[in-house]
Design an enzyme around this catalytic site. Structure first.
Site, PDB file in Angstrom:
ATOM      1  CB  CYS A  12      15.298  -0.603 -17.728  1.00 60.37           C
ATOM      2  SG  CYS A  12      16.562  -0.903 -18.723  1.00 60.37           S
ATOM      3  CG  ASP A  57     -21.141  12.031   1.666  1.00 53.93           C
ATOM      4  OD1 ASP A  57     -21.502  12.784   0.867  1.00 53.93           O
ATOM      5  OD2 ASP A  57     -21.804  11.085   1.490  1.00 53.93           O
TER       6      ASP A  57
END
Length: 507
Positions: free
Chosen positions: A32, A439
């Site tokens: 399950c 950056d």
């Protein structure tokens, strides 16, 4: 997670762990999902498996109540940079369907025997079993979502014959394909439809900002985007394709819907895998947000945009070219350059909805496409060099690489530095722990998100407030921290607390 952590998760029926592991119960012979509504089994009868394929191989069948094959996948294959993670990324991309186990092993640099032994030890199942589980999941999705003929579904899912398809469905689900189709709870696409419509499962919350990220970078004629939709053309192993994804935040369940306008059925599993990677649908946003919210600089952004996603890539080679073009210029300038370059691409054989062209191949760029670019000659030469290496087979990288291997392949290229490698790692590999410290937009985002208590009214840092410049506190989720910083950097200049600086295009 250890046994008892997993057991507590299934006892709480925690949906966050669906797809990340599977619960097999010896007394029933069934496996399950963790959130299955059935009564929690006794711990002594439970075995946990990393993959559904391992549960299959151990003799368990899928639960008909919770449908464990109908869940999002796991982000573990992106987090793990070992052989198992690399192999699973390639298996999900359909490499075994196209090239067999030998082809997969060759891409990873191992013999087939070694690969089978390692995957069986690490994941509980060999490559063929893992590929079969992926096919079964694709087949179940098509059975309950479309009215396609069973034979078409068999071959679209990667099975070599209808008989193999039938046998696998019975073995995995204890139901025939017709019986699986009868379990459908929703409207299916009609058999005569010219397109397929599928629902894409994901873990909530989901921040639709990823649509805006893609929309502002969309290349006209190849891509189209809005704050709640994205569409594009794409070249796949057996031909061109066209798809769109839409998000309806006001509908029950906030569905993500994939509409496939055209695709060779043999490429359907590949397309599904790449769309899921593009929208980062296997992420665990609760775990990510929980970690990021502990960082004071990110807490407010996480609260404003829970469930932020990290955009992936549907074509690794395309992403490299876009990243190289986008270095050191704004998003708008890079989009203009890419629109010019798009003229080198061939016309799509499956045009529609304003999408009539494919992104140019590496060979097309190397042959003539580079002449369409404007800017420093050194950058143009670097792009042509990279395209030539890709077209000639001298450079080959993709979903199966790890971070060190990717850097070793890309850094020797002219015009490629650490920023480019990190950006490609984020979007191609789905690497969750990349931080692009140099950056400009990241630096701008850090300033925009600086907590009020760490600065005076003039924006000057106050003493005694320690914070690492590389956000190591939120590892291994620094790529998602980067997404929050980019989001903050994109706030209109009139509302920013610091002057805006040019950002790399991040395309």
């Amino acid at each position: 997670m250890d046994f008892w952590q997993r057991y507590r998760a299934i006892d709480a029926r925690d949906t966050r762990f669906d797809g990340q592991f599977y619960t097999a119960v010896r007394t029933t012979g069934i496996y399950c999902r963790p959130s299955c509504p059935a009564r929690t089994p006794k711990a002594v009868n439970v075995t946990f498996y990393e993959t559904s394929a391992a549960a299959h191989d151990a003799g368990y069948r899928a639960c008909k109540r919770c449908l464990p094959e109908a869940v999002p996948g796991t982000s573990a294959w992106n987090i793990r940079q070992d052989l198992a993670g690399r192999a699973m990324r390639l298996i999900n991309d359909g490499v075994i369907n196209r090239d067999g186990v030998g082809g997969l092993a060759a891409r990873l640099g191992y013999s087939s025997r070694q690969l089978n032994r390692i995957l069986t030890h690490e994941l509980g199942a060999g490559p063929l079993s893992l590929a079969r589980a992926s096919r079964a999941q694709t087949a179940r999705t098509l059975l309950v979502s479309t009215a396609m003929k069973l034979a078409d579904i068999a071959f679209a899912s990667g099975f070599s014959s209808v008989r193999q398809f039938n046998d696998t469905m019975v073995e995995v689900f204890a139901m025939t394909p017709t019986a699986v189709r009868a379990t459908a709870r929703h409207h299916r696409s009609p058999a005569a439809a010219t397109s397929l419509t599928l629902s894409l499962p994901y873990r909530e919350p989901f921040d639709p900002g990823i649509f805006s990220f893609l929309a502002v970078r969309a290349i006209p004629g190849i891509e189209a985007g809005t704050p709640t939709s994205y569409a594009r053309t794409l070249q796949l192993p057996h031909g061109g394709a066209r798809f769109s994804v839409t998000y309806d935040g006001g509908a029950p369940g906030r569905p993500l819907t994939l509409t496939i306008g055209a695709v060779d059925l043999r490429d359907l599993p590949v397309l599904l895998s790449r769309v899921r990677r593009l929208f980062d649908l296997d992420a665990d946003p609760v775990a990510i947000d929980s970690a990021l919210s502990q960082e004071p600089r990110l807490a407010a952004s996480v609260a404003d945009a829970p469930g932020i996603r990290m955009p992936g890539a549907v074509d690794p080679q395309e992403l490299l070219i876009r990243a190289m073009i986008g270095q050191q210029i704004t998003v708008a300038a890079a989009r203009t350059a890419l629109t010019q370059l798009a003229a080198a691409g061939s016309l799509s054989l499956v045009p529609g909805e304003g999408l009539e062209r494919l992104f140019p191949t590496s060979a097309e760029i190397a042959e003539a496409g580079y002449s369409l670019l404007r800017g420093p000659q050194r950058r143009i030469d670097a792009i042509r060099s990279a395209a030539s290496a890709l077209a000639g087979g001298h450079l080959d990288f993709g979903y199966g690489d790890d971070l060190p291997g990717l850097g070793a392949k890309l850094l020797p290229l002219p015009g490629v530095g650490p920023w480019t490698v990190g950006y490609v790692a984020m979007r191609v590999l789905g690497a969750p722990d990349v931080f692009l410290a140099n950056d400009a937009a990241v630096r701008n985002g850090i300033k925009a998100l600086a907590p009020a208590h760490s600065q005076d009214r003039h924006g000057t840092d106050l003493p005694g407030v320690a914070a690492s410049p590389d956000f190591r506190e939120v590892s291994p989720w620094r790529s998602y921290a980067t997404m929050h910083l980019w989001r903050a950097a994109a706030v209109p200049k009139s509302t920013q607390r610091v002057p805006a600086v040019p950002e790399k295009a991040m395309l």
